[in-house]
Design a protein around this motif. Structure first.
Motif, PDB file in Angstrom:
ATOM      1  N   MET A   1       0.821  -1.193   0.000  1.00 21.13           N
ATOM      2  CA  MET A   1       0.000   0.000   0.000  1.00 21.13           C
ATOM      3  C   MET A   1       0.872   1.266   0.000  1.00 21.13           C
ATOM      4  SD  MET A   1      -2.966   1.181   2.640  1.00 21.13           S
ATOM      5  CE  MET A   1      -1.979   1.503   4.063  1.00 21.13           C
ATOM      6  N   ILE A   2       1.860   1.332   0.885  1.00 22.10           N
ATOM      7  CA  ILE A   2       2.737   2.504   0.947  1.00 22.10           C
ATOM      8  C   ILE A   2       3.518   2.647  -0.341  1.00 22.10           C
ATOM      9  CG2 ILE A   2       4.750   3.510   2.097  1.00 22.10           C
ATOM     10  CD1 ILE A   2       3.713   2.271   4.701  1.00 22.10           C
ATOM     11  N   ALA A   3       4.070   1.552  -0.836  1.00 18.13           N
ATOM     12  CA  ALA A   3       4.880   1.596  -2.053  1.00 18.13           C
ATOM     13  C   ALA A   3       4.044   2.063  -3.245  1.00 18.13           C
ATOM     14  CB  ALA A   3       5.483   0.229  -2.336  1.00 18.13           C
ATOM     15  N   ASP A   4       2.822   1.594  -3.373  1.00 19.82           N
ATOM     16  CA  ASP A   4       1.958   2.015  -4.480  1.00 19.82           C
ATOM     17  C   ASP A   4       1.666   3.513  -4.402  1.00 19.82           C
ATOM     18  OD1 ASP A   4       1.826  -0.573  -5.446  1.00 19.82           O
ATOM     19  OD2 ASP A   4      -0.066  -1.025  -4.420  1.00 19.82           O
ATOM     20  N   TYR A   5       1.331   3.974  -3.204  1.00 20.95           N
ATOM     21  CA  TYR A   5       1.022   5.388  -3.017  1.00 20.95           C
ATOM     22  C   TYR A   5       2.224   6.263  -3.365  1.00 20.95           C
ATOM     23  CZ  TYR A   5      -0.068   9.831  -0.882  1.00 20.95           C
ATOM     24  OH  TYR A   5      -0.271  11.168  -0.687  1.00 20.95           O
ATOM     25  N   VAL A   6       3.388   5.869  -2.890  1.00 15.91           N
ATOM     26  CA  VAL A   6       4.592   6.655  -3.143  1.00 15.91           C
ATOM     27  C   VAL A   6       4.902   6.692  -4.637  1.00 15.91           C
ATOM     28  CG1 VAL A   6       7.093   6.720  -2.783  1.00 15.91           C
ATOM     29  CG2 VAL A   6       5.569   6.331  -0.860  1.00 15.91           C
ATOM     30  N   MET A   7       4.783   5.569  -5.300  1.00  6.58           N
ATOM     31  CA  MET A   7       5.085   5.527  -6.743  1.00  6.58           C
ATOM     32  C   MET A   7       4.108   6.396  -7.533  1.00  6.58           C
ATOM     33  SD  MET A   7       7.837   4.023  -6.968  1.00  6.58           S
ATOM     34  CE  MET A   7       7.953   4.027  -8.745  1.00  6.58           C
ATOM     35  N   ASP A  29      17.594  12.374  -3.182  1.00  4.61           N
ATOM     36  CA  ASP A  29      18.079  11.645  -1.997  1.00  4.61           C
ATOM     37  C   ASP A  29      17.068  11.718  -0.853  1.00  4.61           C
ATOM     38  OD1 ASP A  29      20.420  10.944  -3.283  1.00  4.61           O
ATOM     39  OD2 ASP A  29      21.639  12.495  -2.308  1.00  4.61           O
ATOM     40  N   ILE A  30      16.471  12.885  -0.668  1.00  3.84           N
ATOM     41  CA  ILE A  30      15.493  13.067   0.403  1.00  3.84           C
ATOM     42  C   ILE A  30      14.267  12.189   0.168  1.00  3.84           C
ATOM     43  CG2 ILE A  30      13.817  14.731   1.341  1.00  3.84           C
ATOM     44  CD1 ILE A  30      16.144  16.809   1.097  1.00  3.84           C
ATOM     45  N   VAL A  31      13.798  12.150  -1.080  1.00  7.56           N
ATOM     46  CA  VAL A  31      12.649  11.298  -1.387  1.00  7.56           C
ATOM     47  C   VAL A  31      12.995   9.832  -1.127  1.00  7.56           C
ATOM     48  CG1 VAL A  31      11.105  10.496  -3.216  1.00  7.56           C
ATOM     49  CG2 VAL A  31      11.603  12.933  -2.997  1.00  7.56           C
ATOM     50  N   GLN A  32      14.175   9.433  -1.561  1.00  8.68           N
ATOM     51  CA  GLN A  32      14.602   8.051  -1.344  1.00  8.68           C
ATOM     52  C   GLN A  32      14.689   7.736   0.159  1.00  8.68           C
ATOM     53  OE1 GLN A  32      18.360   7.107  -3.153  1.00  8.68           O
ATOM     54  NE2 GLN A  32      18.076   4.915  -2.871  1.00  8.68           N
ATOM     55  N   ASP A  33      15.293   8.635   0.929  1.00  8.42           N
ATOM     56  CA  ASP A  33      15.377   8.442   2.380  1.00  8.42           C
ATOM     57  C   ASP A  33      13.984   8.389   3.011  1.00  8.42           C
ATOM     58  OD1 ASP A  33      18.125   8.494   2.153  1.00  8.42           O
ATOM     59  OD2 ASP A  33      18.355  10.511   3.014  1.00  8.42           O
ATOM     60  N   SER A  34      13.079   9.231   2.516  1.00 10.93           N
ATOM     61  CA  SER A  34      11.715   9.263   3.046  1.00 10.93           C
ATOM     62  C   SER A  34      10.988   7.954   2.770  1.00 10.93           C
ATOM     63  CB  SER A  34      10.930  10.429   2.438  1.00 10.93           C
ATOM     64  OG  SER A  34      11.534  11.659   2.762  1.00 10.93           O
ATOM     65  N   ILE A  35      11.188   7.414   1.581  1.00  8.12           N
ATOM     66  CA  ILE A  35      10.561   6.135   1.231  1.00  8.12           C
ATOM     67  C   ILE A  35      11.076   5.038   2.159  1.00  8.12           C
ATOM     68  CG2 ILE A  35      10.426   4.343  -0.542  1.00  8.12           C
ATOM     69  CD1 ILE A  35      10.483   6.680  -2.616  1.00  8.12           C
ATOM     70  N   GLN A  36      12.384   5.034   2.366  1.00 10.37           N
ATOM     71  CA  GLN A  36      12.981   4.034   3.254  1.00 10.37           C
ATOM     72  C   GLN A  36      12.416   4.160   4.670  1.00 10.37           C
ATOM     73  OE1 GLN A  36      17.228   4.260   3.598  1.00 10.37           O
ATOM     74  NE2 GLN A  36      17.363   2.431   4.880  1.00 10.37           N
ATOM     75  N   LYS A  37      12.319   5.397   5.165  1.00 11.67           N
ATOM     76  CA  LYS A  37      11.769   5.615   6.507  1.00 11.67           C
ATOM     77  C   LYS A  37      10.320   5.136   6.588  1.00 11.67           C
ATOM     78  CE  LYS A  37      14.657   9.583   7.662  1.00 11.67           C
ATOM     79  NZ  LYS A  37      14.688  11.028   7.909  1.00 11.67           N
ATOM     80  N   ALA A  38       9.555   5.420   5.543  1.00 16.60           N
ATOM     81  CA  ALA A  38       8.141   5.041   5.544  1.00 16.60           C
ATOM     82  C   ALA A  38       7.969   3.525   5.541  1.00 16.60           C
ATOM     83  CB  ALA A  38       7.438   5.653   4.336  1.00 16.60           C
ATOM     84  N   ILE A  39       8.756   2.868   4.724  1.00 15.37           N
ATOM     85  CA  ILE A  39       8.622   1.416   4.608  1.00 15.37           C
ATOM     86  C   ILE A  39       9.067   0.708   5.883  1.00 15.37           C
ATOM     87  CG2 ILE A  39       9.527  -0.609   3.366  1.00 15.37           C
ATOM     88  CD1 ILE A  39       9.403   1.114   0.810  1.00 15.37           C
ATOM     89  N   THR A  40      10.096   1.224   6.533  1.00 11.49           N
ATOM     90  CA  THR A  40      10.600   0.570   7.744  1.00 11.49           C
ATOM     91  C   THR A  40       9.900   1.042   9.016  1.00 11.49           C
ATOM     92  OG1 THR A  40      12.372   2.202   7.972  1.00 11.49           O
ATOM     93  CG2 THR A  40      12.876   0.177   6.740  1.00 11.49           C
ATOM     94  N   LEU A  44       2.340   4.498  10.998  1.00  9.08           N
ATOM     95  CA  LEU A  44       1.073   4.767  10.318  1.00  9.08           C
ATOM     96  C   LEU A  44      -0.021   3.938  10.976  1.00  9.08           C
ATOM     97  CD1 LEU A  44      -0.481   6.157   8.042  1.00  9.08           C
ATOM     98  CD2 LEU A  44       0.087   4.214   6.575  1.00  9.08           C
ATOM     99  N   LYS A  45      -0.879   4.607  11.726  1.00  7.08           N
ATOM    100  CA  LYS A  45      -1.950   3.913  12.450  1.00  7.08           C
ATOM    101  C   LYS A  45      -3.231   3.845  11.629  1.00  7.08           C
ATOM    102  CE  LYS A  45       0.721   3.742  16.064  1.00  7.08           C
ATOM    103  NZ  LYS A  45       1.752   2.771  15.995  1.00  7.08           N
ATOM    104  N   ALA A  49      -4.834   8.306   6.646  1.00  2.52           N
ATOM    105  CA  ALA A  49      -3.921   9.426   6.885  1.00  2.52           C
ATOM    106  C   ALA A  49      -2.603   9.257   6.133  1.00  2.52           C
ATOM    107  CB  ALA A  49      -3.654   9.569   8.374  1.00  2.52           C
ATOM    108  N   LEU A  50      -2.557   8.344   5.185  1.00  6.10           N
ATOM    109  CA  LEU A  50      -1.320   8.043   4.465  1.00  6.10           C
ATOM    110  C   LEU A  50      -0.718   9.283   3.803  1.00  6.10           C
ATOM    111  CD1 LEU A  50       0.746   5.998   3.384  1.00  6.10           C
ATOM    112  CD2 LEU A  50      -0.826   5.527   1.500  1.00  6.10           C
ATOM    113  N   LYS A  51      -1.549  10.090   3.170  1.00  3.37           N
ATOM    114  CA  LYS A  51      -1.070  11.278   2.456  1.00  3.37           C
ATOM    115  C   LYS A  51      -0.336  12.236   3.392  1.00  3.37           C
ATOM    116  CE  LYS A  51      -2.798  15.043  -0.458  1.00  3.37           C
ATOM    117  NZ  LYS A  51      -4.012  15.599  -1.085  1.00  3.37           N
TER     118      LYS A  51
END
Length: 162
Positions: A1-7, A29-40, A44-45, A49-51
């Protein structure tokens, strides 16, 4: 779900990061770091509120980057010419990007998120961890500063051409 939204929204996240760092590679680099932070992350409760959750990660990652970068500043030739021009240029059209860059971060952030990323005021408040009234006040003040900046440029044009 997170990966689809980010892409699906990666251009928006890049644009947001770029609005902070003004450098293509750093924004990527910031976007890449943000994706990594989000996935790990497991913070997200509510998937509704994903956006705002991911925008918050991008904003905080951008600010962290700027704090680290502030310690060492290297200017390239283009930046030096921009800040120390050999002659004064007078353009008829205002450069919105330059006007936005002159805003303090607290005002630039609300403008970028509200008008360029098309977030609702409530979402901007959530992303920046601010009260809704604070966001409204900062938007008002930022627009006032931009308006004054535009009027100053118009006045300079009239005084130099008239």
């Amino acid at each position: 779900m997170i990966a689809d939204y980010v892409m699906q929204n990666k251009e928006n996240f890049y644009r947001l990061a770029y609005s902070y760092v003004q450098n293509r590679e750093d924004a990527l680099d910031i976007v890449q770091d943000s994706i990594q932070k989000a996935i790990t992350s497991d913070t997200l409760k509510d998937s509704n509120a994903l956006k705002s959750w991911f925008y918050k990660i991008v904003v905080h990652t951008s600010l962290d980057f700027l704090r680290r970068r502030k310690k060492v500043t290297v200017l390239d030739d283009t930046t030096i010419q921009l800040h120390f021009p050999s002659h004064k240029d007078h353009y008829r059209d205002i450069d919105l990007e330059q006007a936005l860059n002159q805003l303090p971060f607290q005002y630039r952030s609300v403008i970028v998120l509200r008008y360029f990323e098309d977030l609702k005021i409530e979402e901007v408040a959530e992303v920046l961890d601010l009260n809704i009234n604070t966001v409204k006040t900062r938007i008002y003040k930022a627009l006032k500063i931009l308006r004054e900046h535009i009027e100053d440029i118009d006045f300079e044009e009239v005084s130099h051409n008239g």
